[in-house]
Design an enzyme around this catalytic site. Structure first.
Site, PDB file in Angstrom:
ATOM      1  N   PRO A  12      -0.433  -1.412  -1.669  1.00  0.00           N
ATOM      2  CA  PRO A  12       0.280  -2.107  -2.750  1.00  0.00           C
ATOM      3  C   PRO A  12       1.743  -1.694  -2.761  1.00  0.00           C
ATOM      4  CG  PRO A  12      -1.029  -0.293  -3.641  1.00  0.00           C
ATOM      5  CD  PRO A  12      -1.366  -0.386  -2.182  1.00  0.00           C
ATOM      6  N   MET A  13       2.630  -2.654  -2.958  1.00  0.00           N
ATOM      7  CA  MET A  13       4.064  -2.361  -3.017  1.00  0.00           C
ATOM      8  C   MET A  13       4.705  -3.141  -4.158  1.00  0.00           C
ATOM      9  SD  MET A  13       5.299  -2.082   0.979  1.00  0.00           S
ATOM     10  CE  MET A  13       6.971  -1.636   0.487  1.00  0.00           C
ATOM     11  N   GLN A  65      -4.340  -2.574  -8.823  1.00  0.00           N
ATOM     12  CA  GLN A  65      -3.864  -1.210  -9.024  1.00  0.00           C
ATOM     13  C   GLN A  65      -3.278  -1.090 -10.431  1.00  0.00           C
ATOM     14  OE1 GLN A  65      -0.217   0.768  -7.265  1.00  0.00           O
ATOM     15  NE2 GLN A  65      -1.808   1.960  -6.214  1.00  0.00           N
ATOM     16  N   CYS A  95       3.099   6.801  -7.297  1.00  0.00           N
ATOM     17  CA  CYS A  95       4.417   6.170  -7.363  1.00  0.00           C
ATOM     18  C   CYS A  95       5.450   7.145  -7.923  1.00  0.00           C
ATOM     19  CB  CYS A  95       4.356   4.919  -8.231  1.00  0.00           C
ATOM     20  SG  CYS A  95       5.930   4.034  -8.319  1.00  0.00           S
ATOM     21  N   LYS A 134      -5.239   6.435  -5.877  1.00  0.00           N
ATOM     22  CA  LYS A 134      -4.250   6.580  -4.798  1.00  0.00           C
ATOM     23  C   LYS A 134      -3.252   7.652  -5.217  1.00  0.00           C
ATOM     24  CE  LYS A 134      -1.333   3.928  -1.635  1.00  0.00           C
ATOM     25  NZ  LYS A 134      -0.068   4.692  -1.678  1.00  0.00           N
ATOM     26  N   HIS A 166      -1.644   9.196   0.266  1.00  0.00           N
ATOM     27  CA  HIS A 166      -0.377   9.068   0.990  1.00  0.00           C
ATOM     28  C   HIS A 166      -0.001  10.473   1.434  1.00  0.00           C
ATOM     29  CE1 HIS A 166       3.921   7.186   1.110  1.00  0.00           C
ATOM     30  NE2 HIS A 166       3.718   8.026   2.106  1.00  0.00           N
ATOM     31  N   GLY A 207       0.492   6.203   4.891  1.00  0.00           N
ATOM     32  CA  GLY A 207       1.790   6.799   5.194  1.00  0.00           C
ATOM     33  C   GLY A 207       2.096   6.789   6.676  1.00  0.00           C
ATOM     34  N   GLY A 208       3.143   6.055   7.064  1.00  0.00           N
ATOM     35  CA  GLY A 208       3.604   6.078   8.434  1.00  0.00           C
ATOM     36  C   GLY A 208       2.740   5.347   9.432  1.00  0.00           C
ATOM     37  N   GLY A 228       1.377   0.267   5.149  1.00  0.00           N
ATOM     38  CA  GLY A 228       2.341  -0.145   4.143  1.00  0.00           C
ATOM     39  C   GLY A 228       3.424  -1.052   4.685  1.00  0.00           C
TER      40      GLY A 228
END
Length: 329
Positions: A12-13, A65, A95, A134, A166, A207-208, A228
């Site tokens: 989610p972003m 989320q 976040c 998360k 993450h 992550g990454g 992501g």
């Protein structure tokens, strides 16, 4: 949750994973688990629920989320989201933005594992769909060994169905939210230790992650992998998910076919008053590496912004892209 449920997901972003983005990603993969942007309990309980939560049936499997720290409010928000048909309720404990710190949710909750456990327990008592968390591996000067263990223990006691980690710290003091996405170093080994110490806890690493080869390596250690920014900057990478991670054919053959498959959704959205740019912004990186990709982006960044832009405008942009991939050097 079964291993297949969480084997691959798209992170989610904020300001990005809206329903149009999810509809486009679903064209690229039938199996990827998709997430909404974070929705705060305040917005959901007191704001326009239909606008915040509405989605199409084609998006399944899709998770909502939530952001918040009040167990009762989260329980009610989870109940509402379940009523809309979401397949999973995910609590954001990762976040790092100033706004979420001011609201006492997001990554700052890494400092309050007991409260996170209470939030999970309240949601689990209210809904029948899986409840997940998360998180980061820690914040600021926390020791990641102690911080992540404390968070995991608290949510496991509360009955959490899975944990998405993450694999970076979040620095709430000194780094911007953007810097927090890549400045703190990745520590996959810390997440490996978490999983090995708790083999019964489904763990997804985030992550990454930038390739399917990397995803496959992570799946040697973890139950799931979450991608992501790469999914947004280079969405064609998602075409490899179904064949490479699930042994199933991709829904469409290539990026050109993906836009053709997305066209009926776009037509309905345009007829409902959505601007073309709100749809095509999720496709700008689709042709990365092909001759004409820059011209495609430029055409949509100019002509696609007009109020009268339509599918003909998109077809004009696509016509600028070569269907032949450049030969490897």
């Amino acid at each position: 949750m079964t291993p297949a449920d969480i084997r691959f997901s798209v992170a989610p972003m904020m300001d990005w994973t809206d329903r149009h983005c999810r509809a486009f990603h679903r064209v690229l993969s039938r199996r990827a688990r998709l997430y909404t942007e974070m929705v705060t309990t305040g917005a959901l309980l007191h704001g326009p629920r239909e606008r915040l939560l509405a989605f199409s049936e084609a998006e399944h499997p899709v998770a909502v989320q939530l952001g918040g720290s009040d167990p009762a409010a989260l329980a009610e928000a989870a109940r509402i989201a379940e009523g809309f048909g979401y397949d999973e309720i995910n609590l954001n404990v990762g976040c790092p933005s100033d706004r979420v710190q001011d609201g006492r949710f997001g990554a700052c909750l890494m400092r309050e594992p007991g409260l996170v456990g209470e939030c999970v327990a309240a949601m689990k008592a209210t809904v029948s769909v899986p409840v997940t968390v998360k998180c980061r591996i820690g914040v600021d000067d926390q020791d990641p060994e102690a911080a992540l263990d404390a968070l995991a223990d608290a949510v496991v006691r509360a009955g959490v169905d899975a944990l998405v980690v993450h694999a970076r710290k979040a620095w709430l003091q000194g780094l911007s939210p953007k810097e927090n996405r890549d400045v703190p170093p990745l520590d996959y080994d810390r997440v490996v230790r978490l999983k090995r110490a708790r083999p019964g806890l489904p763990v997804t690493v985030n992550g990454g992650v930038t390739s399917m080869a990397q995803a496959r390596r992570h799946l040697d250690e973890f139950d799931g992998v979450m991608m992501g920014r790469k999914a947004y900057s280079d969405p064609a990478v998602l075409l490899a998910i179904d064949p490479e991670l699930f042994g199933e054919p991709a829904p469409v053959a290539d990026p050109f076919a993906a836009l053709e498959a997305f066209a009926p959704y776009m037509a309905r959205a345009l007829a409902g008053g959505t601007r073309l740019h709100s749809l095509t912004r999720h496709t700008l990186g689709l042709f990365n590496g092909r001759p004409g990709a820059r011209a495609y982006r430029r055409h949509l960044a100019t002509c696609g912004m007009r109020s009268d832009a339509d599918l003909a405008t998109l077809r004009e942009a696509v016509a600028l892209v070569s269907r032949e991939l450049p030969e490897a050097a």
